[in-house]
Design an enzyme around this catalytic site. Sequence first.
Site, PDB file in Angstrom:
ATOM      1  N   GLY A  15       0.570  -1.125  -0.151  1.00  6.49           N
ATOM      2  CA  GLY A  15       0.042  -0.061  -0.158  1.00  6.49           C
ATOM      3  C   GLY A  15       0.831   1.032   0.182  1.00  6.49           C
ATOM      4  CG  ASN A  17       1.227   3.945  -6.123  1.00  7.44           C
ATOM      5  OD1 ASN A  17       2.041   5.003  -5.843  1.00  7.44           O
ATOM      6  ND2 ASN A  17       1.777   3.171  -6.594  1.00  7.44           N
ATOM      7  NE  ARG A  68      -9.624 -14.867 -13.401  1.00  5.11           N
ATOM      8  CZ  ARG A  68      -8.298 -13.770 -13.092  1.00  5.11           C
ATOM      9  NH1 ARG A  68      -9.380 -13.278 -12.200  1.00  5.11           N
ATOM     10  NH2 ARG A  68      -7.942 -14.998 -13.151  1.00  5.11           N
ATOM     11  NE  ARG A  94      -9.417 -11.688  -7.596  1.00  8.18           N
ATOM     12  CZ  ARG A  94      -9.522 -12.292  -7.744  1.00  8.18           C
ATOM     13  NH1 ARG A  94      -8.418 -14.000  -7.589  1.00  8.18           N
ATOM     14  NH2 ARG A  94     -10.474 -13.350  -8.864  1.00  8.18           N
ATOM     15  CB  ILE A  95      -7.383 -10.424 -14.251  1.00  9.57           C
ATOM     16  CG1 ILE A  95      -5.422 -10.773 -14.477  1.00  9.57           C
ATOM     17  CG2 ILE A  95      -7.505 -10.084 -15.961  1.00  9.57           C
ATOM     18  CD1 ILE A  95      -5.620 -11.929 -15.233  1.00  9.57           C
ATOM     19  CG  LEU A  96      -9.953  -5.691 -12.206  1.00  8.47           C
ATOM     20  CD1 LEU A  96      -9.905  -4.259 -11.894  1.00  8.47           C
ATOM     21  CD2 LEU A  96     -10.992  -6.124 -10.860  1.00  8.47           C
ATOM     22  CG  ASN A 110      -3.672  -0.479 -12.988  1.00  6.64           C
ATOM     23  OD1 ASN A 110      -3.630  -0.197 -12.098  1.00  6.64           O
ATOM     24  ND2 ASN A 110      -2.989  -0.615 -13.817  1.00  6.64           N
ATOM     25  CG  HIS A 112       1.685  -1.115 -15.983  1.00  7.25           C
ATOM     26  ND1 HIS A 112       1.289  -2.199 -15.265  1.00  7.25           N
ATOM     27  CD2 HIS A 112       2.913  -1.123 -16.557  1.00  7.25           C
ATOM     28  CE1 HIS A 112       2.113  -3.059 -15.977  1.00  7.25           C
ATOM     29  NE2 HIS A 112       2.916  -2.304 -16.786  1.00  7.25           N
ATOM     30  CB  SER A 139       1.906   4.414 -17.168  1.00  7.38           C
ATOM     31  OG  SER A 139       2.615   4.249 -17.267  1.00  7.38           O
ATOM     32  CD  GLU A 146      -5.128  -2.979 -25.395  1.00  4.89           C
ATOM     33  OE1 GLU A 146      -3.871  -3.511 -25.336  1.00  4.89           O
ATOM     34  OE2 GLU A 146      -6.281  -2.072 -25.855  1.00  4.89           O
ATOM     35  CG  LEU A 147      -3.356  -7.192 -18.503  1.00  4.84           C
ATOM     36  CD1 LEU A 147      -4.127  -7.440 -16.582  1.00  4.84           C
ATOM     37  CD2 LEU A 147      -2.490  -8.276 -18.342  1.00  4.84           C
ATOM     38  CG  ASP A 148      -1.463  -3.210 -17.810  1.00 12.71           C
ATOM     39  OD1 ASP A 148      -2.168  -3.214 -16.472  1.00 12.71           O
ATOM     40  OD2 ASP A 148      -0.501  -4.508 -17.437  1.00 12.71           O
TER      41      ASP A 148
END
Length: 216
Positions: A15, A17, A68, A94-96, A110, A112, A139, A146-148
């Site tokens: 944590g 951030n 999920r 987690r991949i949402l 998010n 990254h 970023s 789309e992931l990232d």
Amino acid sequence: MPLPCNLVVLLSGSGSNLQAMIDAFSHRDSPVCIRAVISNRADAFGLERARAAGIETRVLDHAGYDGREAFDQALMALIDGFEPTLVALAGFMRILTPGFVRHYHGRLLNIHPSLLPRHKGLHTHKRALEAGDTEHGCSVHFVTEELDGGPLVVQAAVAVQADDTPETLAGRVHAQEHQIYPLAVRWFAEGRLCLGSHGVSFDGQPLAASGHLIRP
């Protein structure tokens, strides 16, 4: 005086951030109110940071759900109970699901640890060194399916040194994360930043595809 932006932070780990946001938004006239911190791990140190700051915390263990979709449905219900204006992913591992992302479209950020679109996914500092990059960074972007790959808001670049290791490079990148993530949240809270049908706008003008680029 406008109401503060209700922020819900999701995390799985230390944590740092979140701590940067607590430090940035703890004053009385802040445009941001951190309403809650939610983790899928009960041992996440970020929960301790939140409790120390008097912020409500919740734990939702993904292991207790059948897949999920079921977990994300429960997570959405938990988040929405805090009436969020904005949801920030701060090391939420987690991949949402698409349904989750669509539910928070335009109000889900998010961070990254790379200069997207380079080095999506994990182990970014090691990959940047292996690729011979001369510049690396982090970023903040709006989250899409789309992931990232969502629209960029702001990036911070650091020079890669000849003697860098993944750990030393990560340290400099993390320092920049702690600058640009609260900045992006503040922009959103102040109404300067939004995601519309034609992309990201900032102060009423279209934002470049690369977002704001900061070179400390």
